[in-house]
Write a protein that holds these residues in place. Structure first.
Motif, PDB file in Angstrom:
ATOM      1  N   GLY A  38      20.355   7.079 -52.120  1.00  0.00           N
ATOM      2  CA  GLY A  38      19.713   7.173 -50.828  1.00  0.00           C
ATOM      3  C   GLY A  38      20.436   6.791 -49.405  1.00  0.00           C
ATOM      4  N   ALA A  39      21.972   6.792 -49.901  1.00  0.00           N
ATOM      5  CA  ALA A  39      22.989   6.430 -48.323  1.00  0.00           C
ATOM      6  C   ALA A  39      23.416   7.331 -47.832  1.00  0.00           C
ATOM      7  CB  ALA A  39      23.596   5.173 -48.789  1.00  0.00           C
ATOM      8  N   GLY A  40      23.700   8.653 -48.026  1.00  0.00           N
ATOM      9  CA  GLY A  40      24.822   9.693 -47.364  1.00  0.00           C
ATOM     10  C   GLY A  40      25.975   9.691 -47.934  1.00  0.00           C
ATOM     11  N   LEU A 250      30.649   4.176 -42.004  1.00  0.00           N
ATOM     12  CA  LEU A 250      31.032   2.342 -42.923  1.00  0.00           C
ATOM     13  C   LEU A 250      29.226   2.434 -43.082  1.00  0.00           C
ATOM     14  CD1 LEU A 250      33.249   0.593 -41.655  1.00  0.00           C
ATOM     15  CD2 LEU A 250      33.600   2.010 -44.317  1.00  0.00           C
ATOM     16  N   ASN A 251      28.645   2.020 -43.824  1.00  0.00           N
ATOM     17  CA  ASN A 251      27.137   1.521 -44.485  1.00  0.00           C
ATOM     18  C   ASN A 251      27.642   0.088 -44.727  1.00  0.00           C
ATOM     19  OD1 ASN A 251      25.739   4.233 -44.957  1.00  0.00           O
ATOM     20  ND2 ASN A 251      26.933   4.027 -47.099  1.00  0.00           N
ATOM     21  N   ALA A 252      26.531  -0.685 -44.383  1.00  0.00           N
ATOM     22  CA  ALA A 252      25.944  -1.708 -44.809  1.00  0.00           C
ATOM     23  C   ALA A 252      25.381  -2.132 -44.509  1.00  0.00           C
ATOM     24  CB  ALA A 252      25.916  -1.954 -43.181  1.00  0.00           C
ATOM     25  N   GLY A 298      16.802   3.097 -40.201  1.00  0.00           N
ATOM     26  CA  GLY A 298      15.851   3.654 -41.442  1.00  0.00           C
ATOM     27  C   GLY A 298      16.264   3.646 -43.048  1.00  0.00           C
ATOM     28  N   TYR A 299      16.745   2.487 -42.907  1.00  0.00           N
ATOM     29  CA  TYR A 299      16.968   1.806 -44.730  1.00  0.00           C
ATOM     30  C   TYR A 299      16.496   0.678 -44.297  1.00  0.00           C
ATOM     31  CZ  TYR A 299      20.967  -0.352 -43.567  1.00  0.00           C
ATOM     32  OH  TYR A 299      22.097  -0.419 -43.172  1.00  0.00           O
ATOM     33  N   VAL A 300      16.310  -0.241 -46.082  1.00  0.00           N
ATOM     34  CA  VAL A 300      16.138  -1.703 -46.207  1.00  0.00           C
ATOM     35  C   VAL A 300      17.103  -1.975 -47.391  1.00  0.00           C
ATOM     36  CG1 VAL A 300      14.359  -1.307 -45.074  1.00  0.00           C
ATOM     37  CG2 VAL A 300      13.451  -1.385 -47.158  1.00  0.00           C
TER      38      VAL A 300
HETATM   39  C1  LIG Z   1      26.532   4.837 -39.665  1.00  0.00           C
HETATM   40  S1  LIG Z   1      25.630   5.536 -40.011  1.00  0.00           S
HETATM   41  C2  LIG Z   1      26.181   5.757 -42.088  1.00  0.00           C
HETATM   42  C3  LIG Z   1      27.036   6.524 -42.248  1.00  0.00           C
HETATM   43  C4  LIG Z   1      26.095   7.127 -43.125  1.00  0.00           C
HETATM   44  N1  LIG Z   1      26.221   7.606 -45.036  1.00  0.00           N
HETATM   45  C5  LIG Z   1      26.663   8.721 -43.639  1.00  0.00           C
HETATM   46  O1  LIG Z   1      25.759   9.343 -44.105  1.00  0.00           O
HETATM   47  O2  LIG Z   1      26.101   9.414 -42.242  1.00  0.00           O
HETATM   48  C6  LIG Z   1      24.280   4.617 -40.612  1.00  0.00           C
HETATM   49  C7  LIG Z   1      23.112   5.320 -41.568  1.00  0.00           C
HETATM   50  O3  LIG Z   1      23.730   5.138 -42.880  1.00  0.00           O
HETATM   51  C8  LIG Z   1      22.901   5.019 -43.345  1.00  0.00           C
HETATM   52  N2  LIG Z   1      23.285   3.330 -44.250  1.00  0.00           N
HETATM   53  C9  LIG Z   1      23.921   2.485 -43.568  1.00  0.00           C
HETATM   54  N3  LIG Z   1      23.743   1.781 -44.516  1.00  0.00           N
HETATM   55  C10 LIG Z   1      22.945   1.828 -46.186  1.00  0.00           C
HETATM   56  C11 LIG Z   1      22.992   1.064 -47.291  1.00  0.00           C
HETATM   57  N4  LIG Z   1      23.426   0.205 -47.254  1.00  0.00           N
HETATM   58  N5  LIG Z   1      21.711   1.598 -48.251  1.00  0.00           N
HETATM   59  C12 LIG Z   1      21.143   3.019 -47.715  1.00  0.00           C
HETATM   60  N6  LIG Z   1      21.795   3.437 -46.303  1.00  0.00           N
HETATM   61  C13 LIG Z   1      22.200   2.825 -45.343  1.00  0.00           C
HETATM   62  C14 LIG Z   1      21.438   4.401 -43.380  1.00  0.00           C
HETATM   63  O4  LIG Z   1      20.752   6.168 -43.195  1.00  0.00           O
HETATM   64  C15 LIG Z   1      22.023   4.701 -41.465  1.00  0.00           C
HETATM   65  O5  LIG Z   1      21.152   5.574 -40.497  1.00  0.00           O
END
Ligand SMILES: C[S@@+](CC[C@H](N)C(=O)[O-])C[C@H]1O[C@@H](n2cnc3c(N)ncnc32)[C@H](O)[C@@H]1O
Length: 491
Positions: A38-40, A250-252, A298-300
């Motif tokens: 679920g993190a794209g 970058l995810n976080a 949109g995530y936790v």
């Molecule tokens: C700046 S973007 C990061 C890139 C994103 N994953 C993408 O596919 O474009 C931020 C989004 O990534 C996802 N995301 C970031 N960190 C995450 C994590 N630790 N777990 C799940 N989703 C995360 C959330 O949907 C968030 O709104």
């Protein structure tokens, strides 16, 4: 995952990025499909990365913002400098927006993003725009039953759909309609108002979750060291906002291993510590609660629970003080007048009091409640002091020594916390049982995680207060609640 365009778009974006003059991309990192968790998309290390390694570099000229898009030169009156100087109401996409026609950093970037999107292949950012999301899990897009799952959480009252609708109607649609020749210059059919509004929502939500605050200057942070004021999040919604290709892939998490340095000509991602092969490269979105993380991104995650918050309304504390001391409205009003406070806070933020990440991006995993807000104690103290003066032989006689006052304070807060917990239609135990029974996925699961996090915080705050009451002695605050030993919680 196969059978979709995801991998091709990632590759096209990476090829485009690497071809940008001045851009760099370390050979030991790669874009990864993280949809199964679920993190794209995300970025992972393919080999060991040493601390301080430059992971990638984005020249400022390749960021999407009003300074780099051609849109402002086509409609200069909309982007006039003096209208952008006023950032007072520059809250965020869902926050309050002025009714005037002036643009702020949010609406300016929304206009730029809509323009670049409508240009299609003519936009210099096309491969980047292609990998940005078209759907979101932020509560702004939830149905009414999904929103109800948020119950009385901190995020429920700040979803902001109506504010966003208003902002789009007053600041986005009129500009596009007045300059249809510019926005639809490719000869395509102009979009309907509904289509445009939904595009504006999409761009606003993208900016909320992806844009960087470009006005932040961290020259003295070049090595990714912790700054004097501690870690600063990269997106705080103020100043000059821009979309930064690659940095926003970058995810976080609360525990992270990379940092984006804002240098003069470029934004530079560096490793804060050793990154093992296969590890995800993670950025930091700031010390935000899971509720806020859900609202904006949109995530936790379990680790963000360390910055959860619960708002404790002052009215709940007042009701408990009045109940404890048997006070009527009249005496309370007199005390309020006597206390003569410049500002009576109408709510206080209850939080764990967790540390910020250290200079390498680490946090420990313990959740321990560290105490009530000083401002709450001060405000109660001011009222109790005033009560002694306005009602010396009544309530005042029970407030003569400091232990008695402390007891009243603690017992009132304990009761107020109980009343706050009762504002959620289900209990912590019911939520936990549901989590175990159904383990709900998606939005319902995220809402459940937010409210469980808040309820655990309330429970631990109650334990802390009970311990303090216990230390004061058996009759303090006339609490008949059993004392419960405080425990450290582990994630
Ligand atoms: C700046 S973007 C990061 C890139 C994103 N994953 C993408 O596919 O474009 C931020 C989004 O990534 C996802 N995301 C970031 N960190 C995450 C994590 N630790 N777990 C799940 N989703 C995360 C959330 O949907 C968030 O709104």
């Amino acid at each position: 995952m196969t059978g979709d365009n995801f991998g091709n778009q990632s590759q096209a974006f990476l090829d485009w990025f690497k071809s940008l003059p001045g851009a760099t991309f370390h050979p030991d990192i790669m874009l990864e499909d993280l949809r199964d968790r679920g993190a794209g998309r995300g970025i992972v290390a393919t080999a060991e990365i040493a601390p301080d390694t430059v992971l990638f570099t984005i020249p400022r000229s390749r960021i999407i913002c009003p300074a780099t898009s051609e849109l402002p030169s086509k409609i200069p009156e909309v982007f006039a400098r003096d209208s952008q100087d006023d950032n007072d109401d520059d809250d965020d996409f869902s926050g309050p927006s002025s009714s005037s026609s002036s643009q702020d950093s949010w609406t300016s970037l929304i206009l730029v993003m809509i323009y670049e999107h409508l240009r299609g292949p003519a936009s210099p950012w096309k491969p980047y725009l292609d990998i940005l999301p078209t759907a979101f899990d932020t509560p702004m897009f939830w149905s009414a039953p999904e929103l109800r799952e948020l119950q009385a959480t901190s995020v429920a009252s700040v979803v902001g759909r109506a504010d966003a609708d208003r902002m789009i109607a007053t600041k986005i649609l009129p500009v596009i309609r007045a300059h249809a020749d510019v926005f639809f210059s490719g000869g395509q059919e102009p979009l309907s108002d509904d289509e445009l509004a939904s595009l504006a929502h999409r761009m606003g939500s993208t900016i909320m979750a992806y844009a960087f605050d470009l006005s932040r200057d961290d020259d003295d942070d070049e090595d990714g060291e912790q700054q004097q004021d501690g870690w600063v999040e990269d997106r705080d919604g103020r100043g000059v906002l821009g979309m930064v290709p690659m940095a926003d892939l970058l995810n976080a998490d609360a525990d992270f291993n990379a940092h984006i340095n804002h240098e003069e000509g470029a934004l530079v991602a560096t490793a804060l510590r050793r990154i093992a092969p296969g590890d995800e490269v993670l950025n930091y979105y700031g010390p935000v609660s899971n509720g806020e993380l859900l609202r904006r991104y949109g995530y936790v995650t379990p680790r963000y629970r360390r910055w959860d918050v619960v708002e404790l309304p002052w009215a709940l504390v007042v009701a408990r003080i009045k109940g404890q001391l048997g006070l009527g409205d009249e005496v309370w009003a007199k005390a309020e007048k006597k206390a003569d406070l410049d500002d009576v806070e109408d709510g206080f933020v209850i939080e764990w009091g967790s540390e910020d990440p250290d200079s390498m991006g680490h946090v420990d995993d313990t959740l321990e409640f560290h105490g009530l807000p000083d401002e709450l104690a001060e405000q109660v103290k001011a009222f109790l002091k005033a009560l002694r003066k306005v009602d010396p032989s009544g309530a005042g006689s029970r407030l003569s020594d400091s232990d008695a006052r402390l007891g009243v304070f603690l017992a009132s807060v304990l009761g107020a916390l109980e009343d706050r917990a009762a504002q959620y239609p289900t209990t912590l135990e019911e939520d936990m049982a549901r989590g175990e029974r159904e383990n709900p996925a998606g939005r319902v699961g995220k809402a459940l995680a937010v409210r469980v996090g808040e309820k655990v915080l309330i429970r631990e705050a109650q334990r802390w207060v009970r311990d303090k009451l216990q230390e004061l002695g058996p009759t303090a605050g006339q609490s008949d609640e059993p004392a419960v030993k405080r425990q450290k919680l582990r994630r």
